[in-house]
Each structure stands twice: as C-alpha cells, then as structure tokens.
Design an enzyme around this catalytic site. Structure first.
Site, mmCIF file in Angstrom:
data_model
loop_
_atom_site.group_PDB
_atom_site.id
_atom_site.type_symbol
_atom_site.label_atom_id
_atom_site.label_comp_id
_atom_site.label_asym_id
_atom_site.label_seq_id
_atom_site.Cartn_x
_atom_site.Cartn_y
_atom_site.Cartn_z
ATOM 1 N N HIS A 351 0.663 -1.253 0.116
ATOM 2 C CA HIS A 351 0.009 -0.149 0.110
ATOM 3 C C HIS A 351 0.871 1.233 -0.023
ATOM 4 O O HIS A 351 2.103 1.274 0.338
ATOM 5 C CB HIS A 351 -0.832 0.104 1.271
ATOM 6 C CG HIS A 351 -0.378 0.267 2.575
ATOM 7 N ND1 HIS A 351 0.093 1.282 2.995
ATOM 8 C CD2 HIS A 351 -0.058 -0.878 3.774
ATOM 9 C CE1 HIS A 351 0.437 1.146 4.167
ATOM 10 N NE2 HIS A 351 0.618 -0.241 4.491
ATOM 11 N N CYS A 369 3.736 -4.487 6.514
ATOM 12 C CA CYS A 369 3.244 -4.314 5.154
ATOM 13 C C CYS A 369 4.380 -4.011 4.259
ATOM 14 O O CYS A 369 5.680 -3.443 4.714
ATOM 15 C CB CYS A 369 2.139 -3.246 5.054
ATOM 16 S SG CYS A 369 0.687 -3.552 5.911
#
Length: 422
Positions: A351, A369
């Site tokens: 992301h 992430c």
C-alpha cells in the site's frame, strides 16, 4: 437234376401257384445281380444299404442330411440397479452382463424417452452417467446386442432415483464466469459443511479443470471446507480456464449430499511478478518476463516483520481504513490507506505510505506491510489484478502456509500431497 426238380414241382402245382413261383424266381435273380454289381463297384465287402461307405445318396453329404443346429443367442442382463429398484443414488452406475461386450449397446432414458448422456466401459460392462440424474425420477435401461441373423437380443429394466434429501451441502466457487485473474490465482471451492476424508477423493473426481493451452495441475485440500487447484507452474499468460463441479447428488458425508452443479468459464491475464528483496529494499516488477519498474520499499520493522515467501494479491481497495484497535486497544491504530492490495489473511498489504517515503529503499518501519510511495502505489495498483504474484525474501519471519493464498509457497511435490487422488 435241380432244374428238373423245379420243373417237376411246377408241373405238379396248380396253374396259379406256378405263375407266382416263376415271378419270385425272376425277382431273386435280379436282386442277386444287383448285389454283385454294387459290391464290385464299391470295393467294399459291406453292402451300401447296410451303412457302408456309399450310404449317402448321390449329390448329398452326411452333414446336409443332419438337422441344422440353431445358433446360440448372445444373452444380456442388467445386474444393477436391480429391476424396479427405488431410492437409487443420482450417480449410480448401471452394470450388466453380456456374452458379446464389444458389440453391446446400452442406453438410459428418462420418463419422457430422452436419452441420458453417459459413457460405457465395455471392459467392465458398466454405464456411467455424465452428470447426476434427477431426484425422484424413473429411468429405463436398455441393453442390446446383435444376433447372427441380423436381429437384436435385448433386455430392459427400470429404476427410480431417490427423493431430494433435506441434508444438502452448499458448494460455491470463489471465482465467477468472465473473470480475468493473474497467473498465480488458485481456483477455490468452498463447502457449507466439513467433508469427511473418506469422501474427498470422489469430490475431486467430480471437479474437472480444463485449461487452454493444456497445463498439468491438481487439487489440494486447504481445510475440511475448502479445496484449491493450481497448475504445476504459474498459469500460462492469456490462458483460458474452464472448470465444472458436478456434485449434485454426490455423497459428501454420512447422509449428506451435494446440492447442485456449477461451471466457471474464466481467463488468465498477462504475467505480472513482483519480487521484493529486504536486502536491497526494492521491488522489481516484471510483466511477461520484462522488468517494467523498480520501486523503493519499506518492510516490517524487527518487532513486526514482513513475511518472506510467495503470496498473491487477494483483494484490492483504492481507499480503505486500517483499524487494529479491536485487536489491540492500547497500541492499535486507525489509519486511512490508499492503493491497498492484501497479500495475507493476517493483514499484510502492499500500500501507499506517504509517511514513510523518506526511508523507503533504506529502512524498514512498517507493521509488516510493503510500503511504497503514494505515486508508485497508484501506478502499481492500476496495473495489478487479483492473482498476481509477489515474492518477499530476506526478512526475519517465514510465511506460514495458510496465511493467505499460499499455494505457491511450497514445491509442486509438497502441494500434490494435499490431494486425495495422488
């Protein structure tokens, strides 16, 4: 003297008797001559009228004089289901006997006379339905074989299938008709209840995958309620994939049956592979084997490391909110996120992270992430699709199988062990 005696006897006999005596003598003489002639011609000591070598009349043979034997009929019989059987399961085979299996024909028709599609195994004398029969329906079986006279020897039998049970298992496909997915996308089937192990092989037999071009693959049970299919290597780019799941009426447990059949006709897109190295802190993006972008990244810090392994994009959201406060009321966070692409069940995503752009490519600061810049996050998001592959290497934690669609996180030999047909 003898002749004189005869004449004397004739003279002394009445006139009528003398005429009959002359006739008998003439016949005897003729018979004696015929006997001598027959014996001389035959070369046999045994007269032909006593069963000798020339006992058969001219122009005939002994075989032609005997009655012709009736040719034996090739017998056929239906052995299963039994005649007039009730409550027959929808996938039941029709078994039969035949003395001439190579030339035996088998047809199964419904109450309207329509023929049911099926295949005949002439080695095993078995007819198998191409799909499940209808609930509570009467069927007629006809088994026939030709005779030597060009006629047909046949037998018919009927049976009735079971009524629709209340214990039905719902079967669903994660993918639908018309979808296009990445080369790492597994085919995913889910069941409304756990499938006991003794029924899983039959379930796999009823789920047939056809790829164009052809590609080797297998099903693997992820759990008692979920089974995946993947090819030996990534799907070939731009493949067509069709799969049929014929589980209506198939036994999926003791007293439980599949509710319905389904088919899915889908396709595979171009090949996109993302490779992330913790050592270089970079993502290399390849499309159809060619590098199209290198992206600086920040991975998980030591306390919340990213997982090393091969994953695929599971879902995408252009804008979402990450909320971990339910899991950790003290240290949890609630943050708006752009260009999010989920790669694990545990919450790891690719992301955009504008707050870490200053360290991307140099240092890990995320909660696990793969952080990229806002601009490159959007660039990547616009080009990926569900099923695209991402491989992360060199982190402190290995990806746990089952934490996402981890079908590619194991070797082909290991993957095959999850099938009940291998």
């Amino acid at each position: 003297m003898e002749m004189d005696g005869i004449r004397s006897a004739e003279r002394s006999a009445p006139a009528g008797r003398r005429g009959r005596s002359r006739l008998r003598l003439a016949v005897a003489a003729v018979l004696a001559g015929t006997l001598l002639l027959t014996t001389a011609c035959s070369g046999s000591d045994e007269p032909s009228w006593q069963g000798g070598g020339n006992s058969t009349p001219e122009g005939t043979t002994a075989a032609s004089q005997a009655p012709a034997a009736e040719p034996a009929l090739s017998t056929v019989a239906v052995t299963s289901p039994a005649a007039e059987a009730k409550s027959v399961e929808l996938w039941s085979e029709v078994k039969y006997n035949s003395e001439d299996p190579a030339n035996t024909e088998v047809t199964v028709t419904n109450a309207k006379g329509a023929e049911i599609k099926g295949t005949v195994d002439k080695d095993e004398n078995v007819w198998r339905p191409a799909e499940g029969l209808a609930w509570n329906t009467k069927y007629t079986v006809n088994v026939s074989t030709p005779t030597a006279e060009g006629k047909t020897n046949s037998v018919t039998s009927t049976f009735t299938t079971m009524k629709e049970p209340s214990n039905l298992v719902r079967v669903t496909s994660f993918l639908a008709d018309g979808q296009k997915v990445g080369v790492g996308m597994p085919l995913i089937m889910k069941f409304g209840r756990s499938i006991p192990e003794k029924y899983r092989a039959e379930v796999e037999r009823r789920m047939v995958v056809t790829a164009t071009p052809a590609q080797e693959g297998t099903w693997r049970w992820i759990s008692a309620t979920e089974v995946h299919f993947r090819p030996k290597t990534y799907w070939k780019a731009n493949s067509k994939v069709f799969y049929s799941v014929n589980l209506k009426g198939v036994k999926l447990g003791d007293g439980w049956y599949g509710r319905s059949n389904l088919t899915v006709d889908m396709s595979i897109g171009r090949e996109m592979i993302m490779t992330v190295s913790n050592k270089t802190k970079k993502m290399t993006v390849k499309q159809d084997g060619k590098v199209i972008k290198t992206i600086p990244v920040s991975l998980g810090k030591a306390s919340t490391p990213s997982s090393s392994g091969t994953m695929v994009v599971m879902e995408k959201a252009a804008h979402t909110i990450f909320d971990t406060t339910d899991e950790d009321p003290v240290n949890g966070y609630k943050t708006p996120i752009d260009w999010a692409q989920r790669i694990t069940y545990s919450g790891q995503f690719i992301h955009a992270a504008p707050w870490s752009e200053g360290v991307q490519g140099r240092r890990n600061v995320s909660h696990g992430c793969v952080n990229v810049s806002e601009a490159l996050g959007e660039w990547l998001f616009q080009r990926t699709m569900m099923g695209d592959v991402i491989t992360v290497s060199g982190t402190e934690e290995k990806l746990k199988n089952g934490n996402g669609w981890t079908d590619w996180n194991m070797s082909w030999e290991e993957y095959k062990k999850g099938s009940y047909l291998n």
